[in-house]
Design an enzyme around this catalytic site. Structure first.
Site, PDB file in Angstrom:
ATOM      1  CD  GLU A  78      -1.844  -2.037   2.166  1.00 32.00           C
ATOM      2  OE1 GLU A  78      -2.808  -2.473   2.780  1.00 32.00           O
ATOM      3  OE2 GLU A  78      -0.690  -2.476   2.304  1.00 32.00           O
ATOM      4  CG  ASP A  91      -1.868  -3.051   5.870  1.00 32.87           C
ATOM      5  OD1 ASP A  91      -0.653  -3.225   5.656  1.00 32.87           O
ATOM      6  OD2 ASP A  91      -2.347  -1.965   6.256  1.00 32.87           O
ATOM      7  CG  ASP A 117      -6.705  -5.353   7.572  1.00 34.41           C
ATOM      8  OD1 ASP A 117      -6.544  -5.285   6.333  1.00 34.41           O
ATOM      9  OD2 ASP A 117      -6.618  -4.345   8.311  1.00 34.41           O
ATOM     10  CD  GLU A 135     -10.917  -1.374   4.148  1.00 28.31           C
ATOM     11  OE1 GLU A 135     -11.323  -0.635   3.234  1.00 28.31           O
ATOM     12  OE2 GLU A 135     -11.669  -1.931   4.965  1.00 28.31           O
ATOM     13  CE1 TYR A 189      -2.050  -3.899   9.385  1.00 25.14           C
ATOM     14  CE2 TYR A 189      -3.791  -5.264  10.325  1.00 25.14           C
ATOM     15  CZ  TYR A 189      -3.381  -4.258   9.460  1.00 25.14           C
ATOM     16  OH  TYR A 189      -4.309  -3.610   8.677  1.00 25.14           O
ATOM     17  NE  ARG A 235      -6.221  -0.108  10.685  1.00 25.19           N
ATOM     18  CZ  ARG A 235      -5.146   0.402  10.082  1.00 25.19           C
ATOM     19  NH1 ARG A 235      -4.176  -0.417   9.665  1.00 25.19           N
ATOM     20  NH2 ARG A 235      -5.021   1.694   9.881  1.00 25.19           N
ATOM     21  CG  HIS A 263      -3.867  -9.843  12.465  1.00 25.69           C
ATOM     22  ND1 HIS A 263      -3.426 -10.373  11.284  1.00 25.69           N
ATOM     23  CD2 HIS A 263      -4.957  -9.096  12.162  1.00 25.69           C
ATOM     24  CE1 HIS A 263      -4.211  -9.967  10.303  1.00 25.69           C
ATOM     25  NE2 HIS A 263      -5.155  -9.200  10.805  1.00 25.69           N
TER      26      HIS A 263
END
Length: 686
Positions: A9, A82, A84, A86, A294, A296, A340
């Site tokens: 990203e 990432d 997750d 998203e 990570y 989140r 995670h």
């Protein structure tokens, strides 16, 4: 030699990863999402089974062009967004937009940006997980349906464009409004304490003993003091106990945001800085280095390797006696995704002190917090010795206690303000049956406190406890409420504005399910099941939309009476002579000339409440602070400085003559020391 392309990203993440890969790998950034629903229209074909219509995000043309060129000169593509939902969705949209051929690309994900993690992810490359993509897509579609259907209702009923509703945002606003009502309706209850200083020969100064029992008023306090007189107290009981304080769990997104609030980090600032630490910071001699895992996550789990590294670190720096026999467990029984690990340092050999002058102050503070919390989570509990002495006089019981830290355990490295115990010397030199001479006595009046106002940290904890939102949405939700000026922040406290209260009133009346905590939590749980493929995302949307559509139509037809815009004010425009109207803006109500745009006269609007100022006798009006919080003040401000957070009423207190204020359905004396209160007359309750 074959050329591999890795797409991430952010440019920072690309820079960090590049140093782990050889010249056979090109690393390029998509700079976030490349496709999304259009902003100008709903972007969802409701008639065609809620099929979303995605477009390339405006302004991303150059980025997409660069990505397409990079794909052409590569033999294989790795999508490394990432780890997750998203991130999975971004990988999916990249594959579609770049027309990646099946068999020519794979998805890789890593919980930390380290050489070992990146290399391992390449060896474990997989297909894009369509269930995760659908889970993200379901949330995006539901949020769009809620926002684009309800927001126009708000515009119509409040006379202001730019207002918004949201699937998570609106229920959080309701929580804030309900707390505001609880605080406004709260009536302080009086209580008293009585302390006596007793002389203990082995102590350098008198020991304070407190009366054990409820004391309702001053008369009762005086009666107790009279009855104990100036005599001696007999020691009735001595207790010595031990209390252990468990080591904290490593951070989740929620607990990190809460802890960072104690160092004056907002939720948004916490996530911004944590993102920097995750993606990598430039450390002299090391280059771009990812410092934390990570950010989140709702799990407190850590890898076996990280657990072993922490124990080795503790033994080396504090001694084997401080290493916990087993890691602390999360015993709250809450459901977690556990996708995670907890948030922890990537490498414990990189201490906060070693990088203090190599990173920003914000990065250092947050890394230090994460580092120390993780190490503490693998240490033994702290142990306190608690001493309690009970003494009696004329049938009245008093008690003194002291707490001393006998084993620091995890507190050698991590202690919050709340955990800092007020310790005292042992209460030595006292035996059961001793008589202790009384010294000075004190009685003190207190009042109960209203419910605690939400801070960002407390709101995040409440959202987590109620199952509202997920780690990735806590900070954005609060940010939206602040940006829309539904809520303002003063010091650390969150206050609902007049605008926020008006929006919530409509939402509670017209869309009760959207602002229902249990409904929202159940919806979140249902959406979570899309992750594992047990629920299809369109089934969720199909079941949700009909009720929403019905409520929107009903609200549009029936909510006309609560419209706030263009109310008659009774004030005449000094420029053109027209009667000015009441408009609703971002900061609340204001007066505007109805002949706009020919006449552009505007001025502040002050709602008269029919009560005269206790100071100067002029009218009291409802005002707003600069941040939008309601208070009551004199129309003659600033010449008269009278202000009150609670709404004053005309009636005076029959006990002391002070002005009285409205608290829920009671009238209360404004002088807390007086404490007089009475029920509001039934005729006035509406």
């Amino acid at each position: 030699m074959a050329k591999n392309l890795v797409i991430v990203e952010s440019p920072t993440k690309a820079k960090t990863i590049k140093k782990f890969l050889g010249k056979n790998y090109e690393v390029i950034a998509s700079e976030g999402h490349v496709r999304d629903l259009p902003k100008s229209t709903m972007g969802i074909d409701i008639e065609n089974d809620f099929e979303p219509h995605y477009i390339t995000i405006r302004g991303k043309g150059d980025v997409v062009s660069a990505l397409k060129k990079a794909v052409k000169r590569s033999d294989y593509v790795y999508l490394a967004t990432d780890p997750d939902r998203e991130g999975e969705a971004i990988s999916y949209h990249l594959a579609v937009l770049l027309k990646l051929e099946e068999g020519k690309f794979k998805r890789i994900a890593f919980n930390e940006i380290s050489k070992n993690a990146v290399k391992t992810s390449l060896a474990q490359a997989r297909d894009v997980d369509q269930n995760l993509v659908d889970a993200q897509q379901a949330r995006r579609v539901l949020d769009r349906l809620v926002g684009y259907n309800i927001s126009p209702v708000l515009w119509e009923k409040l006379g202001k464009r730019g207002l918004s509703a949201g699937r998570v945002q609106s229920v959080v606003l309701r929580l804030l409004c309900e707390r505001e009502r609880e605080i406004e309706a709260f009536i302080p209850q009086e209580y008293w304490t009585v302390d006596v200083d007793l002389t203990v020969p082995a102590q350098k100064k008198p020991v304070v003993f407190r009366y054990q029992g409820d004391i309702a008023d001053e008369a009762q306090a005086k009666k107790i003091l009279k009855e104990i007189g100036e005599g001696t107290f007999a020691v009735k009981e001595i207790k010595e106990t031990h209390r252990t304080k468990k080591a904290p769990l490593p951070f989740t997104t929620s607990t990190l945001q809460q802890a960072a609030g104690r160092i004056n980090f907002s939720t948004q600032k916490t996530m911004r800085v944590a993102q920097q630490l995750y993606e990598g910071v430039d450390i002299k001699g090391k280059g771009n280095t990812g410092l934390i895992t990570y950010l989140r996550t709702d799990s407190t789990r850590v890898s076996d390797a990280a657990d072993a590294a922490a124990r080795e670190y503790i033994e080396k720096n504090f001694g084997a006696d401080f290493v916990a026999e087993s890691a602390a467990k999360d015993d709250k029984g809450k459901k977690i995704q556990d996708a995670h690990e907890a948030i922890r340092p990537v490498d414990l050999s990189i201490s906060p002190a070693s990088i203090k002058d190599k990173v920003t102050s914000e990065q250092y503070k947050l890394y230090k917090l994460i580092f120390e919390r993780f190490v503490a989570s693998r240490m033994k509990p702290a142990v306190y010795d608690i001493y309690s002495v009970t003494a009696v006089n004329n049938g009245h019981t008093f008690r003194a206690s002291a707490s001393t830290l006998s084993f620091a355990g995890y507190q050698n490295i991590y202690t919050t303000e709340e955990e800092k115990e007020k310790t005292a010397d042992r209460l030595d030199g006292i035996s059961e049956g001793d008589t202790l001479p009384a010294g000075e006595t004190r009685e003190k009046q207190h009042f109960t406190e209203p419910p605690q106002r939400y801070t960002e940290a407390l709101l995040v904890r409440t959202m987590e406890e109620n199952g509202i939102g997920r780690p990735s949405t806590y900070a954005p939700t609060i940010g939206t409420l602040l940006n829309r000026r539904y809520v303002v922040k003063e010091q650390k406290n969150l206050f609902v504005t007049e605008l926020g209260d008006a929006v919530n009133t409509i939402m509670e009346k017209a869309f009760p399910e959207i602002v229902d905590v249990e409904f929202t939590a159940n919806m979140e749980s249902l959406l979570d099941h899309i992750d594992d493929g047990s629920v299809k995302w369109k089934v969720v949307v199909r079941n949700f939309y009909p009720d929403l559509d019905s409520e929107v139509k009903h609200a549009s037809e029936t909510l006309g009476k609560i419209r706030i815009a263009d109310e008659k004010s009774g004030e005449i425009c000094e420029n053109c002579g027209a009667e000015m109207v009441i408009k609703y803006g971002a900061y609340g109500k204001f007066l505007a000339c109805p002949n706009f745009p020919n006449c552009r006269n505007t001025k502040p609007y002050y709602e008269k409440i029919g009560v005269n100022c206790p100071n100067c006798g002029k009218e009291l009006v409802r005002r707003l602070t600069k941040k939008g919080r309601t208070f009551y003040g004199c129309v003659n401000y600033p010449e008269c400085e009278f202000t009150s957070w609670a709404r004053p009423v005309e009636k005076k207190c029959p006990t002391c003559g002070s002005y009285m204020v409205l608290k829920g359905k009671k009238l209360v004396c404004s002088d807390a020391a007086c404490g007089y209160q009475e029920n509001m007359p039934a005729a006035d309750e509406n």
